[in-house]
Motif scaffolding. Sequence first.
Motif, PDB file in Angstrom:
ATOM      1  N   LYS A  56       1.106  -1.072   0.365  1.00 13.56           N
ATOM      2  CA  LYS A  56       0.421  -0.185   0.046  1.00 13.56           C
ATOM      3  C   LYS A  56       0.820   0.892  -0.264  1.00 13.56           C
ATOM      4  O   LYS A  56       0.838   1.971  -0.988  1.00 13.56           O
ATOM      5  CB  LYS A  56      -0.854   0.222   0.940  1.00 13.56           C
ATOM      6  N   VAL A  57       2.110   1.182   0.954  1.00 12.02           N
ATOM      7  CA  VAL A  57       2.788   2.390   0.851  1.00 12.02           C
ATOM      8  C   VAL A  57       3.976   2.310  -0.572  1.00 12.02           C
ATOM      9  O   VAL A  57       4.107   3.379  -0.984  1.00 12.02           O
ATOM     10  CB  VAL A  57       3.168   2.210   1.988  1.00 12.02           C
ATOM     11  N   ARG A  58       3.941   1.193  -0.803  1.00 12.75           N
ATOM     12  CA  ARG A  58       4.849   1.453  -1.994  1.00 12.75           C
ATOM     13  C   ARG A  58       3.861   2.335  -3.131  1.00 12.75           C
ATOM     14  O   ARG A  58       4.403   3.224  -3.934  1.00 12.75           O
ATOM     15  CB  ARG A  58       5.442  -0.723  -2.399  1.00 12.75           C
ATOM     16  N   GLU A  59       2.771   1.992  -3.343  1.00 14.51           N
ATOM     17  CA  GLU A  59       2.130   1.912  -4.348  1.00 14.51           C
ATOM     18  C   GLU A  59       1.575   3.407  -4.125  1.00 14.51           C
ATOM     19  O   GLU A  59       1.597   3.956  -5.128  1.00 14.51           O
ATOM     20  CB  GLU A  59       0.709   1.532  -4.253  1.00 14.51           C
ATOM     21  N   LEU A  60       1.606   4.229  -3.108  1.00 11.79           N
ATOM     22  CA  LEU A  60       1.084   5.366  -2.878  1.00 11.79           C
ATOM     23  C   LEU A  60       2.431   6.272  -3.603  1.00 11.79           C
ATOM     24  O   LEU A  60       2.269   6.793  -4.133  1.00 11.79           O
ATOM     25  CB  LEU A  60       0.673   6.018  -1.275  1.00 11.79           C
ATOM     26  N   ALA A  61       3.568   5.112  -3.267  1.00  9.05           N
ATOM     27  CA  ALA A  61       4.594   6.474  -3.364  1.00  9.05           C
ATOM     28  C   ALA A  61       4.447   6.201  -4.597  1.00  9.05           C
ATOM     29  O   ALA A  61       4.971   7.408  -5.231  1.00  9.05           O
ATOM     30  CB  ALA A  61       5.846   5.822  -2.757  1.00  9.05           C
ATOM     31  N   ALA A  64       2.106   9.207  -6.434  1.00  3.20           N
ATOM     32  CA  ALA A  64       2.856  10.094  -6.079  1.00  3.20           C
ATOM     33  C   ALA A  64       3.844  10.772  -7.663  1.00  3.20           C
ATOM     34  O   ALA A  64       3.943  11.872  -7.757  1.00  3.20           O
ATOM     35  CB  ALA A  64       3.483  10.795  -5.365  1.00  3.20           C
ATOM     36  N   ALA A  65       5.097   9.928  -7.330  1.00  2.00           N
ATOM     37  CA  ALA A  65       6.401  10.405  -8.410  1.00  2.00           C
ATOM     38  C   ALA A  65       5.286  10.289  -9.511  1.00  2.00           C
ATOM     39  O   ALA A  65       5.774  11.119 -10.907  1.00  2.00           O
ATOM     40  CB  ALA A  65       6.923   9.259  -8.201  1.00  2.00           C
ATOM     41  N   LEU A  66       4.729   8.662 -10.278  1.00  2.20           N
ATOM     42  CA  LEU A  66       4.341   9.434 -11.880  1.00  2.20           C
ATOM     43  C   LEU A  66       3.672  11.018 -11.702  1.00  2.20           C
ATOM     44  O   LEU A  66       3.490  10.820 -12.824  1.00  2.20           O
ATOM     45  CB  LEU A  66       3.249   8.043 -11.847  1.00  2.20           C
ATOM     46  N   THR A  67       2.575  10.936 -10.912  1.00  2.00           N
ATOM     47  CA  THR A  67       1.842  12.208 -10.593  1.00  2.00           C
ATOM     48  C   THR A  67       2.235  13.997 -11.028  1.00  2.00           C
ATOM     49  O   THR A  67       2.363  14.393 -12.069  1.00  2.00           O
ATOM     50  CB  THR A  67       0.961  12.258  -9.812  1.00  2.00           C
ATOM     51  N   ALA A  68       3.680  13.005 -10.702  1.00  2.18           N
ATOM     52  CA  ALA A  68       4.780  14.186  -9.734  1.00  2.18           C
ATOM     53  C   ALA A  68       5.506  14.073 -11.802  1.00  2.18           C
ATOM     54  O   ALA A  68       5.607  15.452 -11.850  1.00  2.18           O
ATOM     55  CB  ALA A  68       6.077  13.886  -8.835  1.00  2.18           C
ATOM     56  N   LEU A  69       5.934  13.151 -12.397  1.00  2.00           N
ATOM     57  CA  LEU A  69       6.266  13.525 -13.589  1.00  2.00           C
ATOM     58  C   LEU A  69       5.443  14.397 -14.623  1.00  2.00           C
ATOM     59  O   LEU A  69       6.003  14.760 -14.847  1.00  2.00           O
ATOM     60  CB  LEU A  69       6.210  11.766 -13.394  1.00  2.00           C
ATOM     61  N   GLY A  70       4.106  14.435 -14.586  1.00  3.31           N
ATOM     62  CA  GLY A  70       3.498  14.557 -14.733  1.00  3.31           C
ATOM     63  C   GLY A  70       3.190  14.935 -16.572  1.00  3.31           C
ATOM     64  O   GLY A  70       2.571  15.009 -17.602  1.00  3.31           O
ATOM     65  N   ASN A  71       3.642  13.010 -17.322  1.00  3.79           N
ATOM     66  CA  ASN A  71       4.325  12.612 -18.193  1.00  3.79           C
ATOM     67  C   ASN A  71       3.982  10.917 -18.425  1.00  3.79           C
ATOM     68  O   ASN A  71       4.594  10.513 -19.827  1.00  3.79           O
ATOM     69  CB  ASN A  71       5.042  13.416 -19.176  1.00  3.79           C
ATOM     70  N   ALA A  91     -10.014   7.256  -1.279  1.00  4.17           N
ATOM     71  CA  ALA A  91     -10.030   8.762  -1.201  1.00  4.17           C
ATOM     72  C   ALA A  91      -8.279   9.012  -0.154  1.00  4.17           C
ATOM     73  O   ALA A  91      -7.255  10.553  -0.722  1.00  4.17           O
ATOM     74  CB  ALA A  91     -10.325   9.006   1.022  1.00  4.17           C
ATOM     75  N   GLU A  92      -7.103   8.299  -0.611  1.00  2.00           N
ATOM     76  CA  GLU A  92      -6.202   8.093   0.052  1.00  2.00           C
ATOM     77  C   GLU A  92      -5.792   8.596  -1.419  1.00  2.00           C
ATOM     78  O   GLU A  92      -4.316   9.757  -1.805  1.00  2.00           O
ATOM     79  CB  GLU A  92      -5.659   7.015   0.421  1.00  2.00           C
ATOM     80  N   ILE A  93      -5.642   8.092  -2.407  1.00  2.00           N
ATOM     81  CA  ILE A  93      -4.797   8.304  -3.966  1.00  2.00           C
ATOM     82  C   ILE A  93      -5.758   9.725  -4.301  1.00  2.00           C
ATOM     83  O   ILE A  93      -4.238   9.955  -4.576  1.00  2.00           O
ATOM     84  CB  ILE A  93      -5.714   7.068  -4.916  1.00  2.00           C
ATOM     85  N   VAL A  94      -6.983  10.628  -4.292  1.00  2.00           N
ATOM     86  CA  VAL A  94      -6.779  11.502  -4.471  1.00  2.00           C
ATOM     87  C   VAL A  94      -6.191  12.955  -3.520  1.00  2.00           C
ATOM     88  O   VAL A  94      -5.632  13.719  -3.741  1.00  2.00           O
ATOM     89  CB  VAL A  94      -8.266  11.730  -4.152  1.00  2.00           C
ATOM     90  N   GLU A  95      -5.864  12.010  -2.298  1.00  2.00           N
ATOM     91  CA  GLU A  95      -5.248  13.295  -1.427  1.00  2.00           C
ATOM     92  C   GLU A  95      -3.762  12.989  -1.859  1.00  2.00           C
ATOM     93  O   GLU A  95      -3.012  14.131  -1.611  1.00  2.00           O
ATOM     94  CB  GLU A  95      -5.350  12.512   0.551  1.00  2.00           C
ATOM     95  N   ILE A  96      -3.331  11.675  -2.501  1.00  2.00           N
ATOM     96  CA  ILE A  96      -1.328  12.246  -2.684  1.00  2.00           C
ATOM     97  C   ILE A  96      -1.142  13.098  -3.917  1.00  2.00           C
ATOM     98  O   ILE A  96      -0.557  13.551  -3.678  1.00  2.00           O
ATOM     99  CB  ILE A  96      -1.341  10.521  -2.687  1.00  2.00           C
ATOM    100  N   ILE A  97      -2.679  12.568  -4.412  1.00  2.00           N
ATOM    101  CA  ILE A  97      -1.801  13.585  -6.178  1.00  2.00           C
ATOM    102  C   ILE A  97      -2.832  15.131  -5.234  1.00  2.00           C
ATOM    103  O   ILE A  97      -1.774  16.132  -6.408  1.00  2.00           O
ATOM    104  CB  ILE A  97      -3.451  13.048  -6.571  1.00  2.00           C
ATOM    105  N   MET A  98      -2.931  15.594  -5.249  1.00  2.00           N
ATOM    106  CA  MET A  98      -3.533  16.945  -4.471  1.00  2.00           C
ATOM    107  C   MET A  98      -2.100  17.344  -3.843  1.00  2.00           C
ATOM    108  O   MET A  98      -1.548  18.305  -4.166  1.00  2.00           O
ATOM    109  CB  MET A  98      -4.341  16.786  -3.516  1.00  2.00           C
ATOM    110  N   GLN A  99      -2.161  16.477  -2.970  1.00  2.00           N
ATOM    111  CA  GLN A  99      -0.697  16.910  -2.746  1.00  2.00           C
ATOM    112  C   GLN A  99       0.293  17.099  -3.680  1.00  2.00           C
ATOM    113  O   GLN A  99       2.009  17.915  -2.982  1.00  2.00           O
ATOM    114  CB  GLN A  99       0.071  16.192  -1.292  1.00  2.00           C
ATOM    115  N   MET A 100       0.610  16.601  -4.232  1.00  2.00           N
ATOM    116  CA  MET A 100       1.218  16.995  -5.461  1.00  2.00           C
ATOM    117  C   MET A 100       1.944  17.996  -5.864  1.00  2.00           C
ATOM    118  O   MET A 100       2.728  18.877  -6.816  1.00  2.00           O
ATOM    119  CB  MET A 100       1.524  15.547  -6.947  1.00  2.00           C
ATOM    120  N   ALA A 101       0.207  18.694  -6.030  1.00  2.00           N
ATOM    121  CA  ALA A 101       0.702  20.259  -6.232  1.00  2.00           C
ATOM    122  C   ALA A 101       1.504  21.303  -5.574  1.00  2.00           C
ATOM    123  O   ALA A 101       1.899  21.745  -6.798  1.00  2.00           O
ATOM    124  CB  ALA A 101      -1.504  20.483  -6.101  1.00  2.00           C
TER     125      ALA A 101
END
Length: 127
Positions: A56-61, A64-71, A91-101
Amino acid sequence: MNNERYDRGLAKLKEIDGLAGEKVIDSLKDIAPDFARLLIEFPFGDIYSRPGLDLKVRELAVVAALTALGNAAPQLKVHIHGARNVGCSQAEIVEIIMQMAVYAGFPAALNGLFAAKEVFAVEAAHG
């Protein structure tokens, strides 16, 4: 092609991504079978199989990384699906993606949220 790393990696890939991960590997067989093997052995056989973090933690990481790449929208969708498979809530997935903003910018976060929306819609359609 099979060895201990490969077998361990393939089992971990199936645990995380199910058929979605297998489709990615199958899509590489005709153009880059060695790359498909490396993709199974290194990330899944070596890294994902390490102790210290649960899936779970690995997938959230990874989300986050793939979101931050943006491509990397296709890969992000696979890993959002994987995150859901290993117990992450929407909700956890949405929050981790929002944090990448904060770290990657609003466009990257928006792209991530739209990718999540697509994955969640497919998930809802399939019950």
